[in-house]
Design a protein around this motif. Structure first.
Motif, PDB file in Angstrom:
ATOM      1  N   ALA A 212      -0.390  -8.746  22.319  1.00  0.00           N
ATOM      2  CA  ALA A 212       0.527  -8.034  21.120  1.00  0.00           C
ATOM      3  C   ALA A 212      -0.523  -7.940  19.900  1.00  0.00           C
ATOM      4  O   ALA A 212      -0.053  -7.128  19.198  1.00  0.00           O
ATOM      5  N   ILE A 213      -1.519  -8.475  19.878  1.00  0.00           N
ATOM      6  CA  ILE A 213      -2.579  -8.497  18.942  1.00  0.00           C
ATOM      7  C   ILE A 213      -3.800  -8.050  19.762  1.00  0.00           C
ATOM      8  O   ILE A 213      -4.010  -8.651  20.730  1.00  0.00           O
TER       9      ILE A 213
ATOM     10  N   ILE B  63       1.400  -2.884  14.862  1.00  0.00           N
ATOM     11  CA  ILE B  63       2.311  -4.173  15.143  1.00  0.00           C
ATOM     12  C   ILE B  63       1.790  -5.420  14.445  1.00  0.00           C
ATOM     13  O   ILE B  63       2.481  -6.172  13.788  1.00  0.00           O
ATOM     14  N   GLU B  64       0.520  -5.365  14.160  1.00  0.00           N
ATOM     15  CA  GLU B  64      -0.153  -6.344  13.272  1.00  0.00           C
ATOM     16  C   GLU B  64       0.452  -6.416  11.955  1.00  0.00           C
ATOM     17  O   GLU B  64       0.728  -7.311  11.348  1.00  0.00           O
ATOM     18  N   LYS B  65       0.606  -5.311  11.512  1.00  0.00           N
ATOM     19  CA  LYS B  65       0.965  -4.786   9.971  1.00  0.00           C
ATOM     20  C   LYS B  65       2.321  -5.428   9.532  1.00  0.00           C
ATOM     21  O   LYS B  65       2.745  -5.167   8.363  1.00  0.00           O
TER      22      LYS B  65
ATOM     23  N   MET C  82       1.201   5.582  -0.776  1.00  0.00           N
ATOM     24  CA  MET C  82       0.356   6.796  -0.499  1.00  0.00           C
ATOM     25  C   MET C  82      -0.538   7.131  -1.842  1.00  0.00           C
ATOM     26  O   MET C  82      -1.703   7.280  -1.511  1.00  0.00           O
TER      27      MET C  82
ATOM     28  N   ILE D  25       2.330   0.863   8.303  1.00  0.00           N
ATOM     29  CA  ILE D  25       0.880   0.733   7.893  1.00  0.00           C
ATOM     30  C   ILE D  25       0.913   1.507   6.451  1.00  0.00           C
ATOM     31  O   ILE D  25       0.154   0.973   5.608  1.00  0.00           O
ATOM     32  N   ILE D  26       1.881   2.553   6.438  1.00  0.00           N
ATOM     33  CA  ILE D  26       1.823   3.304   5.150  1.00  0.00           C
ATOM     34  C   ILE D  26       3.152   3.074   4.526  1.00  0.00           C
ATOM     35  O   ILE D  26       4.077   3.819   5.290  1.00  0.00           O
ATOM     36  N   GLU D  27       3.649   2.296   3.565  1.00  0.00           N
ATOM     37  CA  GLU D  27       4.969   2.181   3.368  1.00  0.00           C
ATOM     38  C   GLU D  27       5.718   3.376   2.981  1.00  0.00           C
ATOM     39  O   GLU D  27       6.795   3.328   3.416  1.00  0.00           O
ATOM     40  N   ASP D  28       5.217   4.074   2.378  1.00  0.00           N
ATOM     41  CA  ASP D  28       6.182   5.206   1.669  1.00  0.00           C
ATOM     42  C   ASP D  28       6.071   6.575   2.724  1.00  0.00           C
ATOM     43  O   ASP D  28       6.582   7.373   2.279  1.00  0.00           O
ATOM     44  N   VAL D  29       5.717   6.309   3.882  1.00  0.00           N
ATOM     45  CA  VAL D  29       5.715   7.496   4.716  1.00  0.00           C
ATOM     46  C   VAL D  29       7.141   7.925   5.046  1.00  0.00           C
ATOM     47  O   VAL D  29       7.279   9.164   5.341  1.00  0.00           O
TER      48      VAL D  29
ATOM     49  N   VAL E  91       0.655  -1.246   0.008  1.00  0.00           N
ATOM     50  CA  VAL E  91       0.028   0.020  -0.269  1.00  0.00           C
ATOM     51  C   VAL E  91       0.900   1.244  -0.134  1.00  0.00           C
ATOM     52  O   VAL E  91       1.481   1.667   1.026  1.00  0.00           O
TER      53      VAL E  91
END
Lengths: 244, 266
Positions: free
Chosen positions: A77-78, B263-265, A25, B173-177, A23
């Motif tokens: 943790a989850i 953490i989940e991501k 931006m 969460i957002i890879e290109d941050v 994902v």
């Protein structure tokens, strides 16, 4: 929660929303106008478990049945889905192979970091330090960075720290059987017996049915995120075998 | 050395204290960053000193300017900016690098950020000590507003902690941050008053920008405290502190709400 229980899990559900591709931006921006349907994976569905203090609970199930996810939810943790109830009573530590260390730090530093995070004071860690190192049989490698350790050495250290952590609930994630050589396993065995005597709660996830049968007072079988059955190991293990 | 200085303070607190945990994490973080290298803590100095040498050469020798004590002027601004830049960039990795603890031990995850900030703050203190040493040997004096320095430090701490936390949550969460953040840091480097005085902004019609970028006021006020002949902008001191508190509270709210997702991501 009554003093009788260590863990109470009610109506536990966990859904993952895996991303099919990365994902960015730009993609996120485009999704505002054209929302993409996300896939859903129900990792755990309607799990209800009550674990008593001092209980040795075994959890079995095929790969992908949700065993490790359950342990990660118990330790926090989850996060479980809305409406799920997970209550724990006491300090928790999870043991899994290859876990728990900063590989660039020495055993000494890792013992202090892990110990401090587990809530032990520096003074208490100092008191336990020799015991941890001696039990792990790593006296000559105390100040060597963990990255130079073999898998066996790391496992012994993780096991030794966790056993001395003075936790109330221990989560063994496929960890139990494979630690160290015969003499170390003998030592570990004695320590387990002592833990059980000391009313520690142990939740043991494993494929090793021998260990499960040897130690567990109750076994839960998971399959595709659902509880299939639970009860005495002699009843549950044969059912598990029919699923393989 | 820091350990021996702080040990007596820590021992004043009761056992099983969060403070010990936070201190231990900060200590190993700092140790990993510097002590495992051959030059050790000198690396904390080499980066800003190299940059000062380059900018001094460009802005004082190639493009001469009227600024008094230009090297110290640059140093005071640079060390705060570099500490912010490093703090937020390394802060973005806290949840990723400490996942091994999060998944295996139950504790308050925010402690990871407090210790991270403590470690970054120790690096900044080391650079401030080096600045004071340079100031003494160059014959310059402290600013007239040195008593306000704790307020400026607190503001810097809050702003850096807040952005470390926010970027840290967003990164998985957002890879290109991080590309976006690097771009912002590059822009910020040139527009945060490291090379200019606050009057350069006001005189050229960019006074409004002081209220957009808190680092302009912060760096100006650092100089008012640490370098003689610089004026303190009291309204910016308060405005920046208020900004620091608000953005810090927002970051804590976001952390409590989204750290699990982050953490989940991973």
């Amino acid at each position: 929660m009554s003093d009788k229980h260590s863990v109470i899990i009610e109506n536990l559900n966990k859904t993952f929303y895996p991303l099919t591709k990365s994902v960015t931006m730009g993609e996120k921006f485009l999704q505002i106008f054209n929302p993409r349907k996300r896939s859903k994976v129900a990792a755990l569905s309607d799990i209800n478990i009550q674990i008593e203090k001092g209980e040795f609970l075994g959890i079995i199930g095929k790969n992908g049945s949700g065993k490790s996810t359950l342990l990660k939810i118990i330790i926090g943790a989850i996060k479980a889905d809305k409406g799920s109830k997970v209550i724990t009573n006491g300090k928790i530590v999870r043991l899994a192979l290859g876990m728990g260390f900063d590989k660039n730090l020495s055993a000494r530093d890792n013992i202090y970091v892990n110990g401090a995070i587990l809530g032990l004071s520096f003074r208490r860690i100092g008191q336990l330090f020799d015991e941890i190192i001696n039990f792990a049989e790593l006296r000559d490698f105390v100040d060597t960075p963990i990255k130079f350790y073999s898998n066996g050495m790391r496992s012994r250290l993780a096991f030794s720290i966790a056993m001395n952590a003075e936790a109330d609930i221990y989560l063994f994630d496929e960890f139990f059987g494979g630690v160290g050589d015969l003499s170390f396993r003998k030592k570990s065995d004695e320590l387990f017996k002592k833990m059980i005597q000391n009313n520690k709660t142990i939740i043991h996830v494993s494929h090793n049915l021998q260990d499960i049968k040897k130690y567990s007072s109750r076994v839960i079988m998971l399959h595709k995120g659902k509880t299939i059955t639970q009860g005495h190991p002699d009843e549950v293990v044969p059912i598990y075998k029919t699923y393989n | 050395m820091l350990n021996s200085l702080l040990k007596p303070i820590i021992s004043l607190f009761p056992e099983n204290n969060r403070l010990e945990r936070i201190w231990k994490l900060a200590q190993v973080d700092f140790k990993k960053r510097y002590y495992n290298n051959k030059l050790g803590l000198l690396w904390a100095l080499i980066n800003p000193l190299t940059q000062i040498a380059i900018y001094y050469f460009v802005f004082n020798l190639l493009l001469p300017n009227q600024q008094e004590n230009f090297a110290l002027f640059l140093f005071s601004g640079l060390i705060f900016w570099i500490a912010f830049s490093q703090g937020t960039t390394l802060g973005s990795l806290v949840l990723i690098q400490k996942k091994y603890l999060i998944e295996n031990i139950q504790f308050q995850w925010l402690d990871l950020y407090i210790s991270h900030m403590l470690s970054v703050f120790m690096g900044l203190l080391f650079n401030i000590a080096a600045y004071l040493f340079l100031m003494i040997i160059s014959g310059a004096g402290l600013g007239d507003y040195i008593l306000y320095f704790p307020v400026v430090l607190l503001t810097w701490f809050l702003v850096t902690a807040a952005f470390s936390i926010i970027i840290g949550i967003l990164r998985p969460i957002i890879e290109d941050v991080m590309h976006f953040w690097s771009l912002l840091l590059m822009i910020g480097f040139w527009v945060s008053g490291i090379f200019f005085t606050i009057t350069n902004y006001i005189d050229n019609g960019f006074g409004w920008f002081l209220h957009v970028n808190p680092f302009i006021g912060m760096i100006q006020n650092v100089r008012a405290c640490l370098l003689e002949g610089n004026e303190l902008y009291f309204h910016l001191l308060l405005e920046n502190l208020a900004f620091g508190i608000i953005v810090f509270l927002i970051s804590i709210f976001l952390f409590n709400r989204y750290a699990h997702l982050s953490i989940e991501k991973q």
